[in-house]
Design a protein around this motif. Structure first.
Motif, PDB file in Angstrom:
ATOM      1  N   GLU A 132       1.425  -1.588  12.174  1.00  0.00           N
ATOM      2  CA  GLU A 132       1.639  -1.407  10.740  1.00  0.00           C
ATOM      3  C   GLU A 132       2.457  -0.142  10.493  1.00  0.00           C
ATOM      4  OE1 GLU A 132       0.232  -2.902   7.719  1.00  0.00           O
ATOM      5  OE2 GLU A 132       0.152  -4.649   9.030  1.00  0.00           O
ATOM      6  N   ARG A 159       1.918  -0.876   3.410  1.00  0.00           N
ATOM      7  CA  ARG A 159       2.905   0.018   4.033  1.00  0.00           C
ATOM      8  C   ARG A 159       2.686   1.470   3.639  1.00  0.00           C
ATOM      9  NH1 ARG A 159       8.584  -2.794   2.767  1.00  0.00           N
ATOM     10  NH2 ARG A 159       7.987  -4.924   3.303  1.00  0.00           N
ATOM     11  N   LYS A 170      -2.850  -6.186   1.205  1.00  0.00           N
ATOM     12  CA  LYS A 170      -1.509  -6.208   1.806  1.00  0.00           C
ATOM     13  C   LYS A 170      -0.454  -5.590   0.915  1.00  0.00           C
ATOM     14  CE  LYS A 170      -0.886  -9.451   5.469  1.00  0.00           C
ATOM     15  NZ  LYS A 170      -1.828 -10.534   5.622  1.00  0.00           N
ATOM     16  N   SER A 175       6.152  -0.099   8.941  1.00  0.00           N
ATOM     17  CA  SER A 175       6.247   0.572   7.640  1.00  0.00           C
ATOM     18  C   SER A 175       7.215   1.739   7.695  1.00  0.00           C
ATOM     19  CB  SER A 175       4.876   1.079   7.208  1.00  0.00           C
ATOM     20  OG  SER A 175       3.961   0.040   7.211  1.00  0.00           O
ATOM     21  N   ALA A 205      -5.305  -4.318   5.517  1.00  0.00           N
ATOM     22  CA  ALA A 205      -4.036  -5.013   5.770  1.00  0.00           C
ATOM     23  C   ALA A 205      -4.274  -6.488   6.078  1.00  0.00           C
ATOM     24  CB  ALA A 205      -3.286  -4.346   6.918  1.00  0.00           C
TER      25      ALA A 205
END
Lengths: 646, 257, 221
Positions: free
Chosen positions: B239, B196, B192, B243, B186
């Motif tokens: 994250e 997610r 990136k 997400s 990430a």
């Protein structure tokens, strides 16, 4: 001799790979789904090949002896990976990388293969970065490079001292993606013990499930060996404990030929041996030679005082030190290729100038660099290596120089392959360290990662389609054929025989003795008399092993002693072949140093008229000694010369 | 040096195991923990007994194969090293050393001190990669990466997958392992793009495999031979939350942000 | 997906925990009014306000919800964690971890028991489920507190429980931020300090009241 056609494409060197690529036969996506490929080994070469073949749509079965693909010993490569990107603008090019690699290998590699390797090198860096490999970067956000032994340009990409780890994790990620997609099936904790040929073509393998002991048959349209090097024939090496020659050796006995088996790389910067019970040697990255200066005392009296601990190395005056690499090779200094640096260390130690408790070590001193660049810079570059050294030796390399000595590290020899990386057995490929192709008689630093990944990501996935294009009508291979049954039974019998020998000495004991013979007579320097002696000793050892090995435990269980027993049996036979190869090569080149053939200054003396060939060994039936064939090496682009690093 | 060893012996996954005592003598202080066990195994083979099975391979602290729970600590008493880099000078002469396999529901025992850690592979298979093929990628220098981000990504990527974090954790959680991979990818622009989906898939897989949850004792960080920071777990949590919340509006045309 | 995940469970627990931590500060503020020498006027006024203010009325079920959520997820996470290691080690773990961080479940149980007692003593009397002791009105928290703290044993257990709560909080605050994904190389050390400071304020603050009452005769209040 037709079997040894390397099939290098015609045309100018720089166009060969492009021409091959555009002319190569392809397999349609619909047909790829119907073709099975076995890949043995999940290191850089194996994992990248399995992943790339899976991406193309083939059905891949990947095998490793470890519990997970990520453990393969590529993970331990420290220093870096070469590429001809010329990002530092210091004059590098594909041709220069090619030239340096052929010269570094002492002109015993194929021009066509090495040129292709150099071309592909740039693609590897692009792919690795796209996979998220965290290479070192400059503050501007672009990739950093460093120099490495044997080169005058900075072309090495690195991820601290863990480049192999990061590249392998990239390939492991790609492999995992294909496992999740269902194109690759993973078989971990499997020893691949035999290669199965049907009608002369490689059609599968026999594997032993290391947890249950079950003998398994696996079939495919093609088999790819990526099982690594055989440095463990020396017992002590920088290889992992489980690294072995067994898949390669099984292929050799089934007709795949071995090329230049005696070409072994002895790495100059390893932590010296500390005792008889030692199980393994630890490498200190060659990148240390960028900032470390190698020396021994100039006078024997200082050697004595150092060994007795009466003085510290830092107390030896500058004028009383012999920086022997800088003295002998002013142009390259401490950055001479590995074989040259290793032999120079051996020469000093043999002459009685070695330091350390055992007298078999030289200093690698960072005091000057720490003074010039600051401790923080040195720590940023080599911190993990210094920590590792401190952990093993219990001495602080920031304060006192490191002690190093050469150790077996890499084997340039291996299965003979043609331009397409196919062995002499149709449908059987060898990639990465287990083939012989690109490094000649000596591998340059940061070239192994390059070659493994070039083979796996880019070369094999292209070249294998030429063979498989003819296989699209072959239905899935059955494992019930007599060939598979015979091979599986033979494997079972040999395992039983090992268990039932019930001798008196452990496998470890034999392995250690094998290593001593190989290191003594077929190690850093070799001579005719010693090699003959080694043949005698190895024959006796083999006979003793046959009746005297003691393997505890059973067949149908997790039994590490049984695994070792098979591997060591293969290593003993390999040792014999290595000695024979060293014996026939009456010249010195790269890592192969015959004491009879040296220049007055003690450098390797090649004999290009008689020995500019690849020695290719064929296993014959029964007790026949192996037969040697020659693949002549032609140098059209490069002019052969005495390698000089002065 | 001489030692008394108390070692967990167990024939196979189904068999009942127990601690067995052995003594080894004449061990050099410079030898590694495994060289000490090699001496024991040599002894056992000579006696006609079955040697102790333990996982090991590179013996230079990078492959992550070795395990062992030594005197109540994964990889033994020295901070920042794997068992293979542990030397006998770190123990007192005559000491009794207890050696156990790593314990977790997700790590079933194979034999003696060997456990099956393929659960960690399965988590990575769920998404621990960047989905690019071999070929058709941009030039390596086409996307500059902030050095600080690249360095942080490296720190996370240094994980060797040994599972010491799981072994040390009071809850047998794999959060540090998963957090390290999630953060590594990430933090980089290349990773990136699918960050997610990755974190959701990896966490789901981790939960399904029977690892415990995190109670922030940080034993994982204390025992990680590569010094991987629990900041990676926080990053994974972050994250994951963002997400999971955004997942509902995954189409750029329905969400807005 | 969101709720069944190990991380989501933890996050809800952390959020509820942080909410409870804020409540504890308010609670402490009111309790400290007991120390003013006005014979309980300020304290009673504050208690009155808390009992009648519509905002607080709404907040009350939220507060109970917070407790229940925190306890529920605490139990769930703890249960999952136990299941994750069915065969335990022979040698107990000696990894270096922060003090008592491994015992959040245990300290949580003690705090829960204390809470039950505390509710019986005050809340259930207020709401009329339990009859107040002889001579004390249903809403007279002041007299109720004075009576309880006049018992040395009660005070002792009260302080002990508050101490356990302190240990729970010491790890809880920074732990909650970590769970919420807030870990920063620069701010986290400060946050850890702030968490510990908060835990000390809560522990000392609540303990002060029984000590004060024990050592300062009622007549002087």
């Amino acid at each position: 001799m037709t079997r040894l056609n390397a099939a290098i494409p015609e045309g100018p060197l720089a166009d060969k790979w492009t021409a091959y690529h555009s002319g190569c036969r392809l397999v349609s996506p619909g047909n790829k789904r119907k073709l099975d490929i076995i890949v043995v080994g999940t290191g850089l070469a194996g994992a990248s090949a399995a992943a790339s073949l899976g991406e193309l749509g083939y059905n891949v079965k990947a095998f490793c002896y470890q519990d997970t693909p990520r453990r393969a010993h590529s993970i331990a490569a420290q220093g870096g990976i070469n590429a001809a990107k010329n990002y530092p603008n210091d004059g590098d090019s594909v041709h220069r990388l090619f030239h340096d690699t052929v010269k570094g290998g002492d002109y015993r590699a194929r021009e066509g293969n090495v040129y292709r390797l150099s071309e592909v090198s740039n693609q590897i860096i692009d792919l690795a970065v796209a996979q998220g490999v965290p290479f070192a970067r400059e503050y501007g956000g672009l990739l950093a490079n460093r120099s490495f032994g044997g080169a005058q340009v900075s072309r090495t990409f690195y991820a601290r001292g863990q480049t192999g780890q990061q590249l392998l994790l990239g390939a492991y990620g790609a492999l995992n993606r294909q496992i999740a997609a269902g194109t690759v099936r993973l078989f971990n904790r499997r020893d691949v013990l035999d290669t199965v040929l049907v009608e002369g073509k490689a059609r599968g393998i026999i594997a032993r499930n290391l947890v249950t002991g079950e003998i398994e048959r696996h079939a495919a349209h093609a088999v790819v060996l990526a099982s690594g090097g055989y440095g463990n024939v020396f017992y002590l090496s920088t290889n992992a404990m489980g690294s072995n020659v067994t898949p390669v050796w099984s292929a050799y006995r089934k007709g795949a030929m071995m090329a230049n088996p005696s070409f072994t790389q002895i790495h100059p910067t390893c932590i010296p041996v500390h005792g008889d019970f030692q199980s393994k040697l630890t490498l200190m990255s060659e990148s240390l030679r960028n900032d470390g200066r190698i020396w021994v005392p100039l006078h024997k009296k200082d050697v004595e005082r150092l060994r007795k601990g009466e003085v510290k190395p830092s107390e030896i005056a500058e004028s009383e030190r012999d920086y022997y690499l800088e003295r002998r090779y002013p142009a390259f200094g401490n950055l001479v290729p590995r074989d040259v640096a290793s032999r120079a260390a051996k020469e000093r130690c043999d002459a009685g100038y070695g330091v350390g408790r055992t007298g078999v070590a030289v200093y690698l001193d960072f005091a000057d660099s720490i003074k010039r660049k600051g401790r923080d810079t040195i720590e940023a570059l080599y911190g993990n290596l210094f920590d590792m050294y401190r952990q093993i030796v219990a001495e602080d390399p920031y304060e006192s120089p490191m002690m190093i000595y050469p150790a077996v590290h890499y084997t340039m020899g291996g299965l003979w392959v043609d331009y397409e990386l196919m062995t002499t057995v149709p449908g059987l490929y060898a990639i990465g360290e287990c083939n012989f192709s690109d490094h000649g008689a000596n591998r340059l630093g940061a070239s192994a990662l390059m070659q493994g990944l070039a083979d796996g990501y880019f070369i094999l996935p292209s070249t294998i389609s030429r063979y498989l294009a003819d296989e699209i009508h072959t239905p899935p291979i059955e494992t019930s054929s007599p060939e598979f049954t015979l091979a599986a039974e033979a494997v079972g019998d040999r395992l039983k025989k090992l268990l039932n020998t019930k001798g008196t000495q452990s496998v470890e004991n034999f392995h250690r003795r094998l290593g001593k013979i190989m290191w003594e007579y077929c190690g850093m320097s070799r001579n005719e008399e010693g090699l003959h002696k080694a043949l005698e000793l190895l024959a006796a050892l083999k006979e003793e092993y046959r009746t005297g090995v003691k393997v505890p435990g059973g067949l149908d269980e997790f039994n590490p002693e049984l695994e070792k027993a098979w591997r060591v049996a293969d290593f003993i036979e390999l040792g014999e072949l290595m000695v024979q190869d060293a014996l026939q090569r009456k010249e010195s080149c790269g890592g192969h140093f015959r004491e009879e053939y040296q220049t007055p200054e003690g450098e390797a003396l090649r004999n290009d008229d008689e020995f500019a060939f690849v020695a290719v060994w064929e296993s014959l039936m029964g007790d026949e000694p192996p037969a040697m064939h020659k693949e002549p090496l032609e140098f059209l682009d490069i002019k052969l010369s005495q390698r000089s690093y002065k | 040096m001489n030692f008394t060893l108390r070692i967990w012996r167990q024939k196979n996954a189904e068999a009942k195991g127990g601690m067995v005592s052995y003594s080894v003598s004449g061990v050099s202080a410079d030898s590694s923990f495994f060289e000490m066990l090699d001496i024991l195994n040599q002894q056992l083979v000579d006696e006609g007994a079955e040697p102790v099975c333990f996982d090991h391979d590179c013996r230079e602290g990078i492959c992550g194969t070795c395990s062992l729970y030594i005197n109540g600590r994964p990889h033994g008493p020295v901070k920042g090293v794997t068992t293979c880099q542990l030397h006998m000078r770190s123990f007192a002469d005559g000491e009794t050393i207890s050696i156990e396999p790593w314990r977790a529901k997700a790590f079933p025992i194979v034999r003696d001190l060997i456990v099956d850690r393929s659960a960690l592979d399965r988590i990575n298979q769920a998404g621990g990669y960047v989905s690019v093929n071999s070929g058709g990628v941009p030039d390596a220098n086409s996307i500059p990466v902030r050095k600080a981000d690249s360095d942080a990504a490296f720190d996370a990527a240094a994980c060797i997958g040994c599972g010491a974090c799981v072994a040390a954790c009071a809850n047998a959680a794999a959060m540090l392992f998963v957090g390290a991979k999630v953060s590594h990818l990430a933090l980089l622009p290349q990773g990136k793009v699918e960050a997610r989906e990755r974190v959701l898939k990896m966490v789901e897989c981790m939960d399904d495999l029977g690892f415990g949850g995190c109670s922030n004792t940080y034993a994982c960080e204390a025992e990680c031979p590569k010094g991987i920071s629990v900041a990676n777990i926080a990053m994974m949590n972050r994250e994951f939350l963002s997400s999971a919340i955004r997942k509902e509006k995954s189409s750029p045309f329905t969400g807005g942000f | 997906m969101l709720l069944s995940s190990s991380i989501a469970g933890k996050v809800l627990m952390a959020l509820a925990g942080l909410f409870l931590a804020v409540f504890l500060l308010v609670h402490l503020g009111i309790n400290l009014l007991l120390l003013s020498s006005d014979g309980g006027r300020a304290f009673t006024a504050a208690a009155e306000f808390m009992a009648t203010n519509p905002v607080i009325k709404i907040a009350e079920p939220v507060l109970f919800g917070g407790f229940l959520l925190h306890i529920f997820f605490g139990m769930m996470v703890s249960g999952q964690n136990r299941a994750a290691r069915p065969v335990r080690y022979q040698e107990s773990n000696s990894s270096e971890t922060s003090f008592l961080s491994k015992y959040m479940f245990h300290t949580g149980i003690i705090v829960f028991l204390f809470l039950a007692m505390h509710l019986a003593d005050f809340y259930l009397i207020k709401t009329g489920f339990i009859a107040p002791p002889e001579g004390i009105a249903q809403h007279d928290f002041y007299s109720r507190a004075m009576l309880l703290f006049s018992n040395r044993w009660y005070s002792f257990f009260y302080i002990l429980s508050i101490l356990v709560l302190g240990f729970h909080l010491n790890h809880a605050i920074q732990s909650a931020f970590q769970t919420l994904g807030l870990n920063h190389s620069r701010y986290t050390p400060a946050l850890k300090l702030a968490g510990s400071a908060y835990a000390i304020v809560i522990t000392v603050g609540f303990s002060l009241i029984p000590l004060w009452i024990a050592f300062i005769p009622l007549t002087r209040l």
